[in-house]
Write a protein that holds these residues in place. Structure first.
Motif, PDB file in Angstrom:
ATOM      1  N   GLY A   1      -6.201  -0.528   4.163  1.00  0.00           N
ATOM      2  CA  GLY A   1      -5.853  -1.352   3.007  1.00  0.00           C
ATOM      3  C   GLY A   1      -5.669  -2.789   3.421  1.00  0.00           C
ATOM      4  N   GLY A   2      -4.714  -3.461   2.807  1.00  0.00           N
ATOM      5  CA  GLY A   2      -4.500  -4.876   3.100  1.00  0.00           C
ATOM      6  C   GLY A   2      -3.284  -5.158   3.949  1.00  0.00           C
ATOM      7  N   PHE A   3      -2.553  -4.137   4.365  1.00  0.00           N
ATOM      8  CA  PHE A   3      -1.265  -4.335   5.013  1.00  0.00           C
ATOM      9  C   PHE A   3      -1.363  -4.974   6.399  1.00  0.00           C
ATOM     10  CE2 PHE A   3      -2.688  -0.203   6.544  1.00  0.00           C
ATOM     11  CZ  PHE A   3      -2.332  -0.217   7.883  1.00  0.00           C
ATOM     12  N   GLY A   4      -0.320  -5.693   6.758  1.00  0.00           N
ATOM     13  CA  GLY A   4      -0.077  -6.114   8.123  1.00  0.00           C
ATOM     14  C   GLY A   4       1.300  -5.606   8.512  1.00  0.00           C
TER      15      GLY A   4
ATOM     16  N   TRP B   1       4.791  -9.676  -0.371  1.00  0.00           N
ATOM     17  CA  TRP B   1       3.436  -9.726  -0.906  1.00  0.00           C
ATOM     18  C   TRP B   1       3.089  -8.446  -1.663  1.00  0.00           C
ATOM     19  CZ3 TRP B   1      -0.116 -12.168   3.420  1.00  0.00           C
ATOM     20  CH2 TRP B   1       0.333 -13.472   3.672  1.00  0.00           C
ATOM     21  N   ARG B   2       2.201  -8.620  -2.631  1.00  0.00           N
ATOM     22  CA  ARG B   2       1.680  -7.488  -3.412  1.00  0.00           C
ATOM     23  C   ARG B   2       0.416  -6.972  -2.743  1.00  0.00           C
ATOM     24  NH1 ARG B   2      -0.142  -3.668  -4.939  1.00  0.00           N
ATOM     25  NH2 ARG B   2      -0.978  -3.082  -6.974  1.00  0.00           N
ATOM     26  N   ASP B   3       0.425  -5.693  -2.334  1.00  0.00           N
ATOM     27  CA  ASP B   3      -0.737  -5.163  -1.628  1.00  0.00           C
ATOM     28  C   ASP B   3      -1.003  -3.714  -2.000  1.00  0.00           C
ATOM     29  OD1 ASP B   3      -2.933  -5.325   0.096  1.00  0.00           O
ATOM     30  OD2 ASP B   3      -1.763  -6.409   1.596  1.00  0.00           O
ATOM     31  N   THR B   4      -2.215  -3.274  -1.715  1.00  0.00           N
ATOM     32  CA  THR B   4      -2.664  -1.922  -2.053  1.00  0.00           C
ATOM     33  C   THR B   4      -3.335  -1.294  -0.832  1.00  0.00           C
ATOM     34  OG1 THR B   4      -3.066  -2.643  -4.327  1.00  0.00           O
ATOM     35  CG2 THR B   4      -4.034  -0.553  -3.651  1.00  0.00           C
ATOM     36  N   ASN B   5      -2.968  -0.051  -0.567  1.00  0.00           N
ATOM     37  CA  ASN B   5      -3.491   0.678   0.588  1.00  0.00           C
ATOM     38  C   ASN B   5      -3.796   2.119   0.169  1.00  0.00           C
ATOM     39  OD1 ASN B   5      -2.469  -1.565   2.491  1.00  0.00           O
ATOM     40  ND2 ASN B   5      -0.610  -0.884   1.469  1.00  0.00           N
ATOM     41  N   VAL B   6      -4.393   2.874   1.077  1.00  0.00           N
ATOM     42  CA  VAL B   6      -4.659   4.293   0.827  1.00  0.00           C
ATOM     43  C   VAL B   6      -4.340   5.120   2.067  1.00  0.00           C
ATOM     44  CG1 VAL B   6      -6.375   4.182  -1.022  1.00  0.00           C
ATOM     45  CG2 VAL B   6      -7.102   3.847   1.352  1.00  0.00           C
ATOM     46  N   ARG B   7      -3.926   6.344   1.795  1.00  0.00           N
ATOM     47  CA  ARG B   7      -3.788   7.375   2.823  1.00  0.00           C
ATOM     48  C   ARG B   7      -4.881   8.390   2.553  1.00  0.00           C
ATOM     49  NH1 ARG B   7      -1.677  12.535   3.808  1.00  0.00           N
ATOM     50  NH2 ARG B   7      -0.400  12.729   5.715  1.00  0.00           N
TER      51      ARG B   7
END
Length: 419
Positions: free
Chosen positions: A175-178, A193-199
Motif C-alpha cells: 500500500g502507501g504506508f511508511g 496522513w490518510r492512507d490505504t493498504n491491503v493484506r
C-alpha cells in the motif's frame, strides 16, 4: 446521465509535435468488456495473470501497524520488509520489537530500507544508526537499497518506493504506508496522513516475495532458500496479481497496468492518488472514458501536502479535466497518501504507485490488482468516508490554471522526458 462534451474537444495537453504519434502508445486503449478481456489485456501488457484463490483485506491508516506486528509475531519461517520510509518513531519501535523477538526465536528476518526515503527529517535522526543498530543487535539482517555515496547523480531517482511486508511467504502487505509517525491515527489531522493498504493471502504473495528477493540480491543479500517460496493453496474468492515496475526508457509496467485498468471501466473510474500529475496520454485516456459515459472521479491531496511544486503541477491538470466533465476533490484534514483505483464494481488497485513521472518512469513500485466485488465494495465505502472530508473543485473554485501551475507541471514532467 450523459457526459458534458461541450468543451471536451479542446481538452488536450500541449506536447511536442514529433511526428511519431502514429508509432507511440498515446491514444485510448480499446478493450472489450468483462473479466476475461481484462485478464488477457493485463497478461499481454505485463506478462501477469489474475490468479484465483486470494483473500484480500483493506487496511486503512494506523491499523496497518497493528496488523503487521500481529502477523510478524505469528511467523515461523521468515519475515521480509522492503520499505521506502523507515524513521525512528513509535510505530518503528513496535515493529523492531516484533522482529527482534522472532529473530531470537530462530525466524529469518530480513530488512531493506531506501536510504533516501529514510533520511533525516526536521532534525530527527534517521534510520541509521538508531533503528539499524537495534535490528542488527536483535539478529535481523539489514541492507540499504542503492546507497548514494559517491554515485548520487546516477542513483538519485532510481529508488525503491516499495512498501512490502511478507511473512512466511504466505501473507503479504502493501500500500502507501511508511514506518513513521505520519502513518499513525486515522487521517483526520495534519500530523496523521490518510492512507490505504491491503493484506493479502494467496498465490500472488509469491510475486511479492520475488520483488523482495530481487532487491535483496541487488543489496548484497544471499539467495533466499526455497522455503521462502512455499506453494500457497487457494483459499479465497478474489482474483489477484502483484504488478512490480521499475524505471525504464519507455512505458513502464506501472503505466501499462493503469492504462489497462482504466480501459476496463464501463460505469465508473474513481482514482485516489497522492501525487496526481500523470503523463498527457493518461490524462487523455481519462477524458476519453468520460466521453464514453464513465463516471470518472479524482480524489487528490489538498492543502496539507509535502511537496508544494507537485500540488501545483497536480492543479495544472484540473482545468481540462473539469472541462471534459471529470469531477475532482481535494482531501482536507491531512495529507492524502493513498494510491488506489476503483473500476466499476469489481476491479481495484492498491499499492505504492503514484501517478507522477517519478513513480511511473524512475522508481521501483508495486501494486496489487484485484478482481473482487467485496474488496471493491470496501474501497467504495472508504471513498464515501473520504468525501465527507473533501472539497470538490470546480472551474469557478480553484480549478483554473495559472502560470505557476503550468511551470510546475513542466518541471514535474521532466522525469518523463525520454518517453
Amino acid at each position: 446521465m450523459q457526459p458534458d462534451t461541450s468543451s471536451s474537444t479542446s481538452a488536450r495537453w500541449e506536447a511536442p509535435d514529433t511526428g511519431n504519434d502514429l508509432h507511440e502508445m498515446r491514444g485510448p486503449v480499446a478493450l472489450p468488456p468483462g473479466f476475461e478481456a481484462f485478464c488477457h489485456a493485463l497478461y499481454q501488457s505485463t506478462r501477469l495473470r489474475l490468479e484465483p484463490g486470494h483473500r484480500v483485506e483493506l487496511v486503512k491508516n494506523g491499523v496497518i501497524f497493528e496488523q503487521i506486528c500481529e502477523t510478524i509475531r505469528q511467523a515461523t519461517e521468515s519475515v521480509h520488509i522492503l520499505v521506502f520510509i523507515w524513521r525512528p518513531s513509535e510505530p518503528s519501535d513496535r515493529i523492531v520489537e516484533a522482529l527482534c523477538e522472532r529473530a531470537r526465536a530462530g525466524v529469518a528476518c530480513r530488512v531493506i530500507v531506501d536510504p533516501v526515503g529514510s533520511e533525516e527529517v526536521n532534525g530527527e535522526h534517521d534510520f541509521n544508526p538508531r533503528v539499524e543498530k537495534r535490528l542488527r543487535e536483535g539478529g535481523v539482517e539489514v541492507h540499504y537499497f542503492r546507497p548514494l555515496s559517491g554515485r548520487w547523480l546516477g542513483r538519485l531517482f532510481g529508488r525503491t518506493h516499495h512498501k512490502l511486508v511478507i511473512v512466511d511467504g504466505k501473507v503479504g502487505f502493501t500500500g502507501g504506508f511508511g514506518i513513521w509517525k505520519s502513518w499513525q491515527g486515522d487521517g483526520q489531522c495534519p500530523e496523521e496522513w490518510r492512507d490505504t493498504n491491503v493484506r493479502v493471502e494467496g498465490p500472488t504473495v509469491r510475486e511479492m516475495q520475488l520483488a523482495f528477493a530481487r532487491s535483496w540480491q541487488e543489496c548484497g543479500g544471499a539467495l533466499l532458500p526455497e522455503s521462502c517460496f512455499p506453494r500457497i493453496p487457494r483459499g479465497g474468492d478474489a482474483h489477484a496479481t502483484f504488478v512490480e515496475s521499475a524505471g525504464v526508457s519507455g512505458i513502464s509496467d506501472a503505466e501499462r497496468m493503469l492504462r489497462m485498468v482504466f480501459a476496463a471501466a464501463r460505469e465508473r473510474l474513481w482514482i485516489s492518488n497522492a501525487y496526481f500529475t500523470p503523463p498527457n496520454a493518461i490524462l487523455e485516456q481519462l477524458l476519453e472514458k468520460r466521453k464514453q459515459g464513465v463516471d470518472v472521479r479524482v480524489l487528490a491531496a489538498g492543502p496539507v501536502h509535502d511537496w508544494r511544486i507537485v500540488r501545483a503541477s497536480q492543479r495544472a491538470t484540473y482545468e481540462k479535466l473539469l472541462e471534459g466533465g471529470i469531477r475532482i476533490w481535494e482531501y482536507q484534514p491531512s495529507m492524502l497518501h493513498s494510491k488506489t483505483v476503483l473500476a466499476d464494481d469489481w476491479l481495484s488497485v492498491v499499492g505504492s504507485t503514484n501517478m507522477d513521472a517519478l513513480s511511473l518512469h524512475r522508481m521501483r513500485e508495486g501494486s496489487l490488482v484485484v478482481a473482487d466485488r467485496r474488496l471493491a465494495s470496501h474501497l467504495e465505502e472508504a471513498w464515501s468516508q473520504d468525501m465527507t472530508c473533501a472539497e470538490e473543485i470546480t472551474l469557478q473554485r480553484r480549478g483554473r490554471t495559472n502560470p505557476w501551475r503550468r511551470f510546475a507541471r513542466r518541471v514535474t514532467q521532466l522525469l518523463a522526458a525520454d518517453r
